[in-house]
Write a protein that holds these residues in place. Sequence first.
Motif, short mmCIF file in Angstrom:
data_model
loop_
_atom_site.label_atom_id
_atom_site.label_comp_id
_atom_site.label_asym_id
_atom_site.label_seq_id
_atom_site.Cartn_x
_atom_site.Cartn_y
_atom_site.Cartn_z
N GLY A 114 0.79 -1.23 0.00
CA GLY A 114 0.00 0.00 0.00
C GLY A 114 0.82 1.27 0.00
N THR A 115 2.08 1.19 0.40
CA THR A 115 2.93 2.39 0.40
C THR A 115 3.11 2.91 -1.02
OG1 THR A 115 4.08 1.63 2.38
CG2 THR A 115 5.17 3.32 1.09
N ALA A 116 3.27 2.01 -1.99
CA ALA A 116 3.38 2.44 -3.39
C ALA A 116 2.06 3.03 -3.87
CB ALA A 116 3.78 1.25 -4.27
N THR A 117 0.95 2.43 -3.47
CA THR A 117 -0.37 2.97 -3.82
C THR A 117 -0.55 4.36 -3.22
OG1 THR A 117 -1.27 0.72 -3.80
CG2 THR A 117 -2.85 2.54 -3.74
N GLY A 118 -0.12 4.51 -1.96
CA GLY A 118 -0.23 5.81 -1.30
C GLY A 118 0.59 6.88 -2.00
N PHE A 119 1.77 6.51 -2.49
CA PHE A 119 2.58 7.49 -3.23
C PHE A 119 1.85 7.96 -4.48
CE2 PHE A 119 5.25 8.23 -6.92
CZ PHE A 119 5.91 9.39 -6.50
N VAL A 120 1.32 7.01 -5.25
CA VAL A 120 0.67 7.35 -6.52
C VAL A 120 -0.53 8.27 -6.29
CG1 VAL A 120 -0.64 6.42 -8.46
CG2 VAL A 120 1.47 5.30 -7.73
N GLU A 121 -1.44 7.90 -5.36
CA GLU A 121 -2.66 8.68 -5.19
C GLU A 121 -2.39 10.07 -4.61
OE1 GLU A 121 -5.40 6.64 -2.62
OE2 GLU A 121 -3.98 6.45 -0.96
N SER A 122 -1.41 10.20 -3.72
CA SER A 122 -1.11 11.50 -3.14
C SER A 122 -0.38 12.41 -4.13
CB SER A 122 -0.28 11.35 -1.86
OG SER A 122 -1.07 10.77 -0.84
N THR A 123 0.48 11.83 -4.97
CA THR A 123 1.15 12.62 -6.01
C THR A 123 0.13 13.14 -7.01
OG1 THR A 123 3.19 11.34 -5.76
CG2 THR A 123 2.92 12.58 -7.80
N HIS A 297 6.86 20.61 -5.45
CA HIS A 297 6.79 19.50 -6.41
C HIS A 297 5.81 18.45 -5.89
CE1 HIS A 297 7.98 16.32 -9.18
NE2 HIS A 297 8.76 17.18 -9.82
N PRO A 298 4.91 17.93 -6.75
CA PRO A 298 3.91 16.95 -6.29
C PRO A 298 4.52 15.71 -5.65
CG PRO A 298 3.36 17.76 -8.48
CD PRO A 298 4.72 18.30 -8.16
N ALA A 299 5.66 15.25 -6.17
CA ALA A 299 6.27 14.03 -5.63
C ALA A 299 6.73 14.20 -4.20
CB ALA A 299 7.44 13.59 -6.51
N LYS A 300 7.01 15.44 -3.78
CA LYS A 300 7.42 15.66 -2.39
C LYS A 300 6.33 15.18 -1.44
CE LYS A 300 10.62 19.60 -2.63
NZ LYS A 300 10.87 20.99 -2.17
N GLN A 301 5.11 15.63 -1.68
CA GLN A 301 4.04 15.24 -0.79
C GLN A 301 3.66 13.78 -0.99
OE1 GLN A 301 3.38 17.27 1.52
NE2 GLN A 301 1.82 16.08 2.59
N GLY A 302 3.81 13.28 -2.21
CA GLY A 302 3.56 11.87 -2.45
C GLY A 302 4.46 10.99 -1.61
N LEU A 303 5.73 11.36 -1.52
CA LEU A 303 6.69 10.58 -0.72
C LEU A 303 6.41 10.72 0.77
CD1 LEU A 303 9.94 11.37 -2.73
CD2 LEU A 303 8.76 9.17 -2.61
N VAL A 304 6.07 11.93 1.21
CA VAL A 304 5.76 12.16 2.63
C VAL A 304 4.55 11.33 3.05
CG1 VAL A 304 4.88 13.87 4.27
CG2 VAL A 304 6.84 14.43 2.82
N GLN A 305 3.50 11.35 2.23
CA GLN A 305 2.29 10.60 2.59
C GLN A 305 2.50 9.10 2.48
OE1 GLN A 305 0.02 11.93 4.11
NE2 GLN A 305 -0.15 14.06 3.51
N PHE A 460 8.31 21.77 -9.83
CA PHE A 460 7.52 21.08 -10.84
C PHE A 460 7.14 21.99 -12.00
CE2 PHE A 460 3.29 19.36 -12.26
CZ PHE A 460 3.78 18.20 -12.84
N ASP A 461 7.40 21.49 -13.20
CA ASP A 461 6.94 22.14 -14.43
C ASP A 461 5.96 21.18 -15.09
OD1 ASP A 461 6.49 23.39 -16.79
OD2 ASP A 461 8.57 23.38 -17.49
N PRO A 462 4.67 21.55 -15.19
CA PRO A 462 3.68 20.64 -15.78
C PRO A 462 3.98 20.27 -17.23
CG PRO A 462 2.75 22.84 -15.49
CD PRO A 462 4.07 22.82 -14.77
N ALA A 463 4.92 20.97 -17.86
CA ALA A 463 5.28 20.66 -19.24
C ALA A 463 5.90 19.27 -19.38
CB ALA A 463 6.24 21.71 -19.79
N VAL A 464 6.35 18.68 -18.26
CA VAL A 464 6.93 17.33 -18.34
C VAL A 464 5.85 16.28 -18.60
CG1 VAL A 464 8.83 17.96 -16.82
CG2 VAL A 464 6.78 16.88 -15.85
N LEU A 465 4.59 16.64 -18.37
CA LEU A 465 3.49 15.69 -18.59
C LEU A 465 3.00 15.77 -20.03
CD1 LEU A 465 1.42 16.34 -15.33
CD2 LEU A 465 3.13 14.58 -15.72
N PRO A 466 2.62 14.65 -20.62
CA PRO A 466 2.15 14.66 -22.00
C PRO A 466 0.78 15.31 -22.18
CG PRO A 466 1.94 12.46 -21.06
CD PRO A 466 2.71 13.28 -20.07
N ASP A 467 0.02 15.39 -21.11
CA ASP A 467 -1.32 15.99 -21.16
C ASP A 467 -1.51 16.84 -19.90
OD1 ASP A 467 -3.98 16.66 -21.33
OD2 ASP A 467 -4.72 14.60 -21.53
#
Length: 484
Positions: A114-123, A297-305, A460-467
């Motif tokens: 669940g830790t991996a799941t928690g990272f994905v949903e919080s990011t 950066h979104p991943a910061k909070q994803g990792l914390v959570q 974070f720069d949203p330009a890294v995302l394809p959409d």
Amino acid sequence: MRKGDSMDMLNAAVDAVNNFLWTYIIIVVLVGSGLWFTLSTGVVQLRALPEMVRLLAGDLGRRPSGRKAISSFQAFCVSTASRVGVGNIAGVAIAIVTGGPGAVFWMWVIAFIGTATGFVESTLAQIYKIPRGHGLFHGGPAYYIQNALGQPAVAKLFAVLISVTFGLIYVSVQANTIALSMEKAFGIDTWVMGGILAALSAAFIFGGIHRIASFTTLLVPFMAGLYLLIALVIVVMHIDAVPSMFALILHDAFSPQAAVGGGIGTVILTGIRRGLFSNEAGEGSIPNAAATANVTHPAKQGLVQAFGVYVDTWVVCSATAFIVLLTGQYRIGDDSVTGIALAQDSLASVFGVGASALLAVLIFLFAFSSVVGNYYYGEINIHFFGKNTKTTLFFYRLAVVAMVFFGCIAALGLVWNLADLFMAMICLTNLYAILRLAPYARIALRDYLAQKAAGKNPIFDPAVLPDRRGIEAWSGEEFHAEKH
């Protein structure tokens, strides 16, 4: 038909539905999703563990920009206040009585996955959060389902489900445990405790997120630290029995005792149910708190959570398991002494009858922090339906207070079964969404780690995302200003 008979019939019906959902659907979807997130992120829960700790420790004294902004640590405390509650004490005790010591092992397993799941949903919650001014944000599954997936009907379904599940059903579970523990320790009638707790809850939930964040930031570290200290003392006092305790947990995880009805299936399902109720990974609740944080950066909070899943299950739930198993007060299959009563008896067997009162006070702190934390998830999703929600929010707050009172006087079995039922429904809805959006969380993780490797403070720069559909809080201006 007497009221008691109708409640028993309702409880039996809910239990039957739960058995079908959890046996044939939830366990497959939940574990399968968690394994996929684990593999696709390169086992983020292990390789990024030092970074999780560094981020959380580094944010302790930081004050975010914005008059009412919520820091990463405050958002972590709000989510931990929801996580760390009766599931960590009463829930673990119920798991051991129902599934035996082996259920503890499966709680650990579901926490790792669940830790991996928690990272994905919080990011994802951070990527698709909505700015509200003064440094405040809202977000969560309802927002990324509507704005990123473009499915408003599903988003509204989730918003309703989580508002009911956390603000009403889970709140009643927390209140139920408080009332039972206070009745056992001090002889306070459950209806009297219901009135007191309802009044206290109203004082906090009518105060808004800033008051909740300030309250939980102070309370969560204190109550968790005190409880862990008590568990450590018991472990030290029974140090000779610790190796055999771990051996029993591992043995019964795969070869359960005959007293466990249903065999290994019951052991696994019990561990997963109680583990998920406690750490909430995949339910879509934690992203609501994660989205409020003001980070670069979104991943910061994803990792914390994600780290919060470890804290909840591997640390706090394990503390309860060690207390119950080392003191030997449990009886597998004996529902006459289970839940918070078993935890109180376990402490009393070591420290005397006064320990039951101490645990009742701790339970009050644990569960009350969960009441206000759970309520906030409902508030966020009430706001999802529009800006003019003052009247709706007022009546929702009244309903929460009423459910606090109901939980205090309701039967233990019914409130826990209702919690399992609604937990299953929000899990399925949220997991559907994050399975589809997970590639964006993986891109954010790669971007974060690449900037860290280059010696930068990741921005974070949203330009890294394809959409970039549905992204409202990230302009990329900060990234380009830093770059130039």
